[in-house]
Design an enzyme around this catalytic site. Structure first.
Site, PDB file in Angstrom:
ATOM      1  N   ASP A 286      -0.977  -0.243  -5.112  1.00  0.00           N
ATOM      2  CA  ASP A 286      -0.935   0.612  -3.936  1.00  0.00           C
ATOM      3  C   ASP A 286       0.126   1.707  -4.158  1.00  0.00           C
ATOM      4  O   ASP A 286       1.038   1.521  -4.964  1.00  0.00           O
ATOM      5  CB  ASP A 286      -0.565  -0.305  -2.760  1.00  0.00           C
ATOM      6  CG  ASP A 286      -0.317   0.423  -1.481  1.00  0.00           C
ATOM      7  OD1 ASP A 286      -1.109   1.322  -1.140  1.00  0.00           O
ATOM      8  OD2 ASP A 286       0.676   0.074  -0.801  1.00  0.00           O
ATOM      9  N   ARG A 287      -0.004   2.820  -3.458  1.00  0.00           N
ATOM     10  CA  ARG A 287       1.007   3.872  -3.611  1.00  0.00           C
ATOM     11  C   ARG A 287       2.155   3.681  -2.619  1.00  0.00           C
ATOM     12  O   ARG A 287       3.240   3.259  -2.995  1.00  0.00           O
ATOM     13  CB  ARG A 287       0.383   5.274  -3.428  1.00  0.00           C
ATOM     14  CG  ARG A 287       1.337   6.397  -3.873  1.00  0.00           C
ATOM     15  CD  ARG A 287       0.838   7.796  -3.531  1.00  0.00           C
ATOM     16  NE  ARG A 287       1.086   8.137  -2.132  1.00  0.00           N
ATOM     17  CZ  ARG A 287       0.782   9.311  -1.579  1.00  0.00           C
ATOM     18  NH1 ARG A 287       0.179  10.253  -2.300  1.00  0.00           N
ATOM     19  NH2 ARG A 287       1.043   9.543  -0.311  1.00  0.00           N
ATOM     20  N   ASP A 288       1.907   3.984  -1.339  1.00  0.00           N
ATOM     21  CA  ASP A 288       2.996   4.048  -0.358  1.00  0.00           C
ATOM     22  C   ASP A 288       3.558   2.654  -0.072  1.00  0.00           C
ATOM     23  O   ASP A 288       2.834   1.745   0.326  1.00  0.00           O
ATOM     24  CB  ASP A 288       2.505   4.704   0.933  1.00  0.00           C
ATOM     25  CG  ASP A 288       1.977   6.111   0.698  1.00  0.00           C
ATOM     26  OD1 ASP A 288       2.458   6.790  -0.236  1.00  0.00           O
ATOM     27  OD2 ASP A 288       1.076   6.549   1.440  1.00  0.00           O
TER      28      ASP A 288
ATOM     29  N   GLU B  76       7.753   4.075   1.425  1.00  0.00           N
ATOM     30  CA  GLU B  76       6.897   4.243   2.608  1.00  0.00           C
ATOM     31  C   GLU B  76       7.637   5.169   3.571  1.00  0.00           C
ATOM     32  O   GLU B  76       8.665   4.797   4.131  1.00  0.00           O
ATOM     33  CB  GLU B  76       6.627   2.885   3.255  1.00  0.00           C
ATOM     34  CG  GLU B  76       5.941   2.943   4.596  1.00  0.00           C
ATOM     35  CD  GLU B  76       4.639   3.698   4.564  1.00  0.00           C
ATOM     36  OE1 GLU B  76       4.563   4.760   5.224  1.00  0.00           O
ATOM     37  OE2 GLU B  76       3.682   3.251   3.893  1.00  0.00           O
ATOM     38  N   VAL B  77       7.141   6.389   3.714  1.00  0.00           N
ATOM     39  CA  VAL B  77       7.815   7.360   4.584  1.00  0.00           C
ATOM     40  C   VAL B  77       6.858   7.902   5.645  1.00  0.00           C
ATOM     41  O   VAL B  77       7.114   8.934   6.252  1.00  0.00           O
ATOM     42  CB  VAL B  77       8.412   8.539   3.774  1.00  0.00           C
ATOM     43  CG1 VAL B  77       9.500   8.043   2.827  1.00  0.00           C
ATOM     44  CG2 VAL B  77       7.333   9.301   3.003  1.00  0.00           C
TER      45      VAL B  77
ATOM     46  N   TYR C 290       3.142   9.554   6.728  1.00  0.00           N
ATOM     47  CA  TYR C 290       2.194  10.456   6.068  1.00  0.00           C
ATOM     48  C   TYR C 290       2.932  11.426   5.156  1.00  0.00           C
ATOM     49  O   TYR C 290       3.863  12.110   5.596  1.00  0.00           O
ATOM     50  CB  TYR C 290       1.383  11.225   7.110  1.00  0.00           C
ATOM     51  CG  TYR C 290       0.382  10.347   7.822  1.00  0.00           C
ATOM     52  CD1 TYR C 290      -0.826  10.009   7.209  1.00  0.00           C
ATOM     53  CD2 TYR C 290       0.644   9.838   9.090  1.00  0.00           C
ATOM     54  CE1 TYR C 290      -1.742   9.188   7.842  1.00  0.00           C
ATOM     55  CE2 TYR C 290      -0.266   9.015   9.737  1.00  0.00           C
ATOM     56  CZ  TYR C 290      -1.460   8.690   9.104  1.00  0.00           C
ATOM     57  OH  TYR C 290      -2.365   7.876   9.733  1.00  0.00           O
TER      58      TYR C 290
ATOM     59  N   ARG D  45     -12.354   2.468   1.506  1.00  0.00           N
ATOM     60  CA  ARG D  45     -11.114   2.304   2.266  1.00  0.00           C
ATOM     61  C   ARG D  45     -10.686   0.841   2.178  1.00  0.00           C
ATOM     62  O   ARG D  45     -11.390  -0.055   2.656  1.00  0.00           O
ATOM     63  CB  ARG D  45     -11.347   2.725   3.727  1.00  0.00           C
ATOM     64  CG  ARG D  45     -10.120   2.602   4.619  1.00  0.00           C
ATOM     65  CD  ARG D  45     -10.439   3.206   5.995  1.00  0.00           C
ATOM     66  NE  ARG D  45      -9.485   2.810   7.007  1.00  0.00           N
ATOM     67  CZ  ARG D  45      -8.294   3.390   7.194  1.00  0.00           C
ATOM     68  NH1 ARG D  45      -7.916   4.397   6.428  1.00  0.00           N
ATOM     69  NH2 ARG D  45      -7.486   2.978   8.142  1.00  0.00           N
ATOM     70  N   LYS D  46      -9.508   0.597   1.554  1.00  0.00           N
ATOM     71  CA  LYS D  46      -9.029  -0.782   1.467  1.00  0.00           C
ATOM     72  C   LYS D  46      -8.956  -1.376   2.864  1.00  0.00           C
ATOM     73  O   LYS D  46      -8.544  -0.669   3.780  1.00  0.00           O
ATOM     74  CB  LYS D  46      -7.647  -0.833   0.795  1.00  0.00           C
ATOM     75  CG  LYS D  46      -7.623  -0.370  -0.669  1.00  0.00           C
ATOM     76  CD  LYS D  46      -6.214  -0.431  -1.254  1.00  0.00           C
ATOM     77  CE  LYS D  46      -5.288   0.590  -0.635  1.00  0.00           C
ATOM     78  NZ  LYS D  46      -3.906   0.559  -1.186  1.00  0.00           N
TER      79      LYS D  46
ATOM     80  N   ASP E 254       1.890  -3.524  -0.385  1.00  0.00           N
ATOM     81  CA  ASP E 254       2.859  -3.968   0.631  1.00  0.00           C
ATOM     82  C   ASP E 254       2.185  -4.409   1.925  1.00  0.00           C
ATOM     83  O   ASP E 254       2.872  -4.621   2.916  1.00  0.00           O
ATOM     84  CB  ASP E 254       3.901  -2.869   0.901  1.00  0.00           C
ATOM     85  CG  ASP E 254       3.314  -1.628   1.549  1.00  0.00           C
ATOM     86  OD1 ASP E 254       2.133  -1.309   1.262  1.00  0.00           O
ATOM     87  OD2 ASP E 254       4.024  -0.976   2.341  1.00  0.00           O
TER      88      ASP E 254
HETATM   89 MG   LIG Z   1       1.189   0.618   1.201  1.00  0.00          MG
HETATM   90 ZN   LIG Z   2     -13.182   5.894   1.420  1.00  0.00          ZN
END
Ligand SMILES: [Mg+2]
Ligand SMILES: [Zn+2]
Length: 188
Positions: A2-4, A10-11, A13, A101-102, A127
């Site tokens: 995952d990225r954010d 995690e900030v 958007y 979309r996860k 996370d």
């Molecule tokens: Mg995340």
């Molecule tokens: Zn999608």
């Protein structure tokens, strides 16, 4: 990955590339995967595009900046996969009941097809419990990191969850070390 909240802080958007921040041990974690010959792939939901909070161009510029910062630290991402959809917000084509979309597994399946990965011997790290569920949906391991939303998810939400992580890691590097230990066992 995952990225954010996992690769990066995690900030909320990330509506400008200047808001992206690698977490302290992310570059080392990705470097370990590179050195082990394991594909390092990012999979992220970015419904801010569907919601109109930032453009697809801004998203790509943000990811490019993250990738440059990793490369400057000797770490390489083998693939970046993004869902920009939302089922009910915004306008088509971004407003869509997509398969990516996860916790839906579309991004993982696409990555596996394009990069030749075996999802049953892969791991999804993130996370949120939805990241864990995304991994389990394709037979992969699911690892929850305590960075980002992770600590709150683990401390306050775990009893309400039907899926449980295969491992709970302090951060991405801890998750990678767990995965490498497992891989060694699998490969003999
Ligand atoms: Mg995340
Ligand atoms: Zn999608």
């Amino acid at each position: 990955m995952d990225r954010d909240g996992c690769l990066t802080e995690e900030v909320g958007y990330v509506n400008h590339p200047s808001r992206i921040r690698l977490l302290p041990r992310t570059a080392e974690a990705v470097r370990r995967l590179n050195e082990a010959g394991i594909a390092a792939v990012m999979v992220t939901n970015q419904a801010g595009v569907a919601r109109g909070y930032f453009s697809e161009e801004t998203l790509h510029a943000t990811n490019a900046r993250m990738r440059r910062e990793l490369e400057a630290a000797g770490a390489r991402l083998d693939g970046l996969y993004v869902c920009m959809h939302h089922p009910s917000e915004g306008q088509p084509p971004y407003r869509a009941a997509c398969d990516c979309r996860k916790p839906r597994p579309g991004l993982l399946r696409r990555a596996a097809a394009e990069l030749g990965l075996d999802l049953r011997t892969s791991g999804m790290v993130g996370d949120k419990f939805s990241d864990v569920a995304t991994g389990h949906a394709v037979g992969a391991a699911g690892v929850l990191v305590l960075t980002g939303y992770g600590r709150g998810e683990w401390e306050y939400q775990r009893h309400a969850q039907s899926v449980q992580p295969d491992h709970v890691a302090e951060d991405l590097l801890d998750a990678v070390e767990w995965a490498l230990a497992h891989t060694a066992g699998v490969r003999g």
